[in-house]
Design a protein around this motif. Structure first.
Motif, mmCIF file in Angstrom:
data_model
loop_
_atom_site.group_PDB
_atom_site.id
_atom_site.type_symbol
_atom_site.label_atom_id
_atom_site.label_comp_id
_atom_site.label_asym_id
_atom_site.label_seq_id
_atom_site.Cartn_x
_atom_site.Cartn_y
_atom_site.Cartn_z
ATOM 1 N N SER A 43 0.809 -1.305 -0.093
ATOM 2 C CA SER A 43 0.164 -0.563 -0.079
ATOM 3 C C SER A 43 0.813 1.292 -0.233
ATOM 4 O O SER A 43 0.813 1.816 -0.762
ATOM 5 N N MET A 44 1.879 1.135 0.779
ATOM 6 C CA MET A 44 2.776 2.416 0.561
ATOM 7 C C MET A 44 3.614 2.533 -0.555
ATOM 8 O O MET A 44 3.516 3.809 -1.023
ATOM 9 N N LEU A 45 4.420 2.226 -0.788
ATOM 10 C CA LEU A 45 4.837 1.333 -2.450
ATOM 11 C C LEU A 45 4.124 1.932 -3.369
ATOM 12 O O LEU A 45 4.093 2.842 -3.626
ATOM 13 N N GLU A 46 2.100 1.809 -3.427
ATOM 14 C CA GLU A 46 1.363 1.994 -4.546
ATOM 15 C C GLU A 46 1.456 3.707 -4.225
ATOM 16 O O GLU A 46 1.015 4.687 -5.087
ATOM 17 N N SER A 47 1.420 4.252 -3.516
ATOM 18 C CA SER A 47 1.055 5.333 -2.750
ATOM 19 C C SER A 47 2.171 6.246 -3.028
ATOM 20 O O SER A 47 2.404 7.120 -3.886
ATOM 21 N N ARG A 48 3.376 5.657 -3.053
ATOM 22 C CA ARG A 48 5.368 6.490 -3.083
ATOM 23 C C ARG A 48 5.244 6.631 -4.800
ATOM 24 O O ARG A 48 5.443 7.880 -5.169
ATOM 25 N N MET A 49 4.563 5.627 -5.346
ATOM 26 C CA MET A 49 4.296 5.797 -6.621
ATOM 27 C C MET A 49 3.574 6.397 -7.372
ATOM 28 O O MET A 49 4.001 7.569 -8.219
ATOM 29 N N LEU A 50 2.216 7.232 -7.279
ATOM 30 C CA LEU A 50 1.594 7.442 -7.334
ATOM 31 C C LEU A 50 2.323 9.181 -6.117
ATOM 32 O O LEU A 50 1.797 10.432 -8.335
ATOM 33 N N SER A 51 2.157 9.287 -5.620
ATOM 34 C CA SER A 51 2.763 10.651 -5.223
ATOM 35 C C SER A 51 4.142 11.545 -5.994
ATOM 36 O O SER A 51 4.026 12.319 -6.564
ATOM 37 N N ARG A 52 5.034 10.667 -6.513
ATOM 38 C CA ARG A 52 5.923 10.705 -8.184
ATOM 39 C C ARG A 52 5.722 10.776 -9.072
ATOM 40 O O ARG A 52 5.995 12.362 -9.502
ATOM 41 N N LEU A 53 4.106 10.753 -9.190
ATOM 42 C CA LEU A 53 3.556 11.155 -10.366
ATOM 43 C C LEU A 53 3.211 12.087 -10.842
ATOM 44 O O LEU A 53 2.966 12.649 -11.699
ATOM 45 N N ARG A 54 2.684 12.400 -9.516
ATOM 46 C CA ARG A 54 1.801 13.942 -9.318
ATOM 47 C C ARG A 54 2.716 15.014 -9.082
ATOM 48 O O ARG A 54 2.486 16.249 -8.510
ATOM 49 N N SER A 55 4.063 14.946 -7.542
ATOM 50 C CA SER A 55 4.784 15.540 -7.016
ATOM 51 C C SER A 55 5.711 15.944 -8.091
ATOM 52 O O SER A 55 6.419 17.688 -8.210
ATOM 53 N N GLU A 56 6.417 15.245 -10.020
ATOM 54 C CA GLU A 56 7.699 15.928 -10.090
ATOM 55 C C GLU A 56 7.062 16.600 -11.656
ATOM 56 O O GLU A 56 6.122 15.838 -12.255
ATOM 57 N N ALA A 57 6.672 17.525 -10.974
ATOM 58 C CA ALA A 57 7.089 18.698 -12.916
ATOM 59 C C ALA A 57 7.671 17.531 -14.174
ATOM 60 O O ALA A 57 6.162 18.059 -14.977
ATOM 61 N N PRO A 58 8.553 17.470 -14.382
ATOM 62 C CA PRO A 58 8.225 17.323 -15.533
ATOM 63 C C PRO A 58 7.551 15.977 -15.818
ATOM 64 O O PRO A 58 7.207 15.691 -16.938
ATOM 65 N N VAL A 59 7.329 14.734 -14.739
ATOM 66 C CA VAL A 59 7.209 12.903 -14.965
ATOM 67 C C VAL A 59 5.487 14.260 -15.177
ATOM 68 O O VAL A 59 3.879 13.118 -15.611
ATOM 69 N N ARG A 60 4.742 14.907 -14.458
ATOM 70 C CA ARG A 60 3.655 15.534 -14.456
ATOM 71 C C ARG A 60 2.731 15.776 -15.921
ATOM 72 O O ARG A 60 1.546 15.171 -16.276
ATOM 73 N N THR A 61 3.238 16.302 -16.453
ATOM 74 C CA THR A 61 2.920 17.147 -17.172
ATOM 75 C C THR A 61 3.256 15.925 -18.466
ATOM 76 O O THR A 61 2.969 15.502 -19.381
ATOM 77 N N LYS A 62 4.448 14.673 -18.639
ATOM 78 C CA LYS A 62 4.274 14.030 -19.335
ATOM 79 C C LYS A 62 3.017 12.888 -19.561
ATOM 80 O O LYS A 62 2.302 11.949 -20.639
ATOM 81 N N VAL A 63 2.876 12.428 -18.214
ATOM 82 C CA VAL A 63 1.790 11.901 -17.797
ATOM 83 C C VAL A 63 0.041 12.296 -18.118
ATOM 84 O O VAL A 63 -0.381 11.885 -19.168
ATOM 85 N N ARG A 64 0.382 13.755 -17.915
ATOM 86 C CA ARG A 64 -0.381 14.632 -18.599
ATOM 87 C C ARG A 64 -0.809 14.246 -20.529
ATOM 88 O O ARG A 64 -1.937 14.336 -21.220
ATOM 89 N N GLU A 65 0.182 14.278 -21.220
ATOM 90 C CA GLU A 65 0.227 14.180 -22.141
ATOM 91 C C GLU A 65 -0.314 12.843 -22.902
ATOM 92 O O GLU A 65 -1.387 12.952 -23.569
ATOM 93 N N ILE A 66 0.707 12.094 -21.893
ATOM 94 C CA ILE A 66 0.228 10.736 -22.310
ATOM 95 C C ILE A 66 -1.702 9.776 -22.282
ATOM 96 O O ILE A 66 -2.175 9.601 -22.648
ATOM 97 N N GLU A 67 -2.170 10.578 -21.001
ATOM 98 C CA GLU A 67 -3.716 10.450 -20.827
ATOM 99 C C GLU A 67 -4.675 11.729 -21.741
ATOM 100 O O GLU A 67 -5.391 10.901 -22.354
ATOM 101 N N ALA A 68 -3.774 12.334 -22.437
ATOM 102 C CA ALA A 68 -4.949 12.922 -23.904
ATOM 103 C C ALA A 68 -4.640 12.033 -24.726
ATOM 104 O O ALA A 68 -5.947 12.336 -25.403
#
Length: 329
Positions: A283-308
C-alpha cells in the motif's frame, strides 16, 4: 546542519511520545499526515524508531451504517475499558473526510465522556481524499498510539464498501454493528460485510426494541450458518447490547478477548499480523509511486500528455501504462 537538527527533533518527539505525552502524539500524527517530502522522510524515521514499542495493543475495527450508534458504542466501550485501567485510542478511516470533515469530527459530541478522559485519544482521519492514503496514514497513527502506551486502538470506518476491507486488513478484530428490525435485518449479508466480521452486534437492545433486537440476532445467526467463516478457528458470534444503557458492553469485550485467545492458540494471530505488514508495504509502495507521478513537474507533464493521447484514442491504455512505468525508472 539542518538535517541534524531535524533528526534530533524526531528523537525528542519520540522520547516525549514514549513518555505518554498526548501533545507529542498529536504532533507525531500531524507529521505522518503531512504531504511535504521532508516531513514524510522524518515521519518514516520516527515510526521506524518507535517500532519496538508497537504491536502490543488490541486493534479493533468498528463499522456500521449511519445511525447505528458507532460513536455511542465507542464511548461506552472506551469508558468501560478505561475504568478497568486501559488506555484507549480512537482513529477514523473516512475517505469522504475531505468533504465532510470525517465521521468522528461530526460525532465527537456523542463521545463526550471519552473525549474528556485523560486516558483516551481521539483522532479523525486525514483529509487525503483517497481511501489508500487514509488507510496508510491510519496504520502509522495506530503504531504511534501504541508507542504512546495506548493498549486498545479502535478504528472506526464509515461503513461504506472498500473502507471496511481496509479496516479489516489493519485490525485484529472486526466488529460489525447492526440495528434491530426495520425490515432490513440482513443488510450486512447484501453488502458482504458479514464475511469480514469477527462479530455482529445488534445495538439498541433496550426498551421496546429488545424483542426486535433478539429476533434480528436470530436472523443473523441463521444466515451465518450458510457462510464460510473468515477463520476455521473462530465462528463469529451474534450479540445484542445497548450502548445507551451499557447493557452487554462487557460481553462484547469478552468476545474480543476470546477471539484473541483462539487466534493466539492456533497461530493465526501472528500470521495475520505478518500478512497485514506485507499488505501495508505494498500500500505504501503504491502511494509513493502515485506521489512521484503527481509531484515531479516533468513527470506530471508527460503523464498529462499520455492521458490526452489515451482519451483521444491514439494510444492504448496498456501501452500508456507501460510508458508511465518507464517514467518511474
Amino acid at each position: 546542519m539542518v538535517e541534524k537538527k531535524a533528526s534530533l527533533d524526531v528523537k525528542s518527539l519520540a522520547r516525549d511520545l514514549r513518555g505518554g505525552s498526548r501533545a507529542a502524539l498529536a504532533r507525531a500524527i500531524t507529521l505522518v499526515e503531512s504531504r511535504r517530502g521532508d516531513h514524510q522522510a522524518l515521519a518514516r524515521e520516527l515510526v521506524q524508531m518507535l517500532l519496538p514499542e508497537t504491536g502490543k495493543a488490541v486493534r479493533v475495527g468498528i463499522t456500521g451504517s449511519p445511525g447505528v450508534g458507532k460513536s455511542t458504542t465507542i464511548d461506552a466501550l472506551g469508558m468501560y475499558l478505561i475504568e478497568r485501567g486501559h488506555k484507549v485510542a480512537v482513529l477514523a478511516v473516512d475517505p469522504s473526510s475531505a468533504r465532510s470533515g470525517g465521521s468522528i469530527l461530526g460525532d465527537k459530541t456523542r463521545m463526550a465522556r471519552l473525549s474528556a478522559s485523560d486516558d483516551a485519544f481521539i483522532r479523525p482521519s486525514p483529509a487525503s481524499g483517497t481511501l489508500g492514503g487514509v488507510a496508510a496514514k491510519t496504520r502509522e497513527a495506530m503504531l504511534l498510539c501504541e508507542a504512546a502506551g495506548f493498549d486498545l486502538v479502535l478504528v472506526e470506518t464509515v461503513g461504506i464498501g472498500q473502507s471496511e476491507t481496509a479496516v479489516s486488513d489493519m485490525t485484529d478484530f472486526f466488529l460489525a454493528l447492526m440495528l434491530p428490525g426495520g425490515g432490513d435485518e440482513l443488510q450486512g449479508i447484501k453488502k458482504g460485510l458479514v464475511e469480514l466480521a469477527d462479530m455482529i452486534a445488534i445495538n439498541k437492545a433496550d426498551g421496546d426494541n429488545l424483542k426486535r433486537a433478539n429476533i434480528t440476532a436470530a436472523d443473523y445467526r441463521g444466515a451465518l450458518h450458510i457462510l464460510t467463516p473468515r477463520s476455521e478457528h473462530w465462528h463469529p458470534p451474534v450479540e445484542t447490547y445497548s450502548a445507551l444503557t451499557g447493557d452487554g458492553i462487557a460481553k462484547l469485550w469478552q468476545k474480543i478477548l476470546d477471539h484473541r485467545t483462539a487466534m493466539n492458540a492456533s497461530g493465526e494471530f501472528a500470521a495475520r499480523r505478518r500478512e497485514q505488514q506485507v499488505k501495508w508495504m505494498w500500500s505504501m509502495l503504491e502511494s509513493r509511486m502515485l506521489s512521484r507521478l503527481r509531484s515531479e513537474a516533468p513527470v506530471r507533464t508527460k503523464v498529462r500528455e499520455i492521458e490526452a493521447e489515451v482519451a483521444d484514442g491514439h494510444l492504448t491504455p496498456a501501452l500508456a501504462a507501460e510508458q508511465i512505468m518507464e517514467l518511474l525508472q
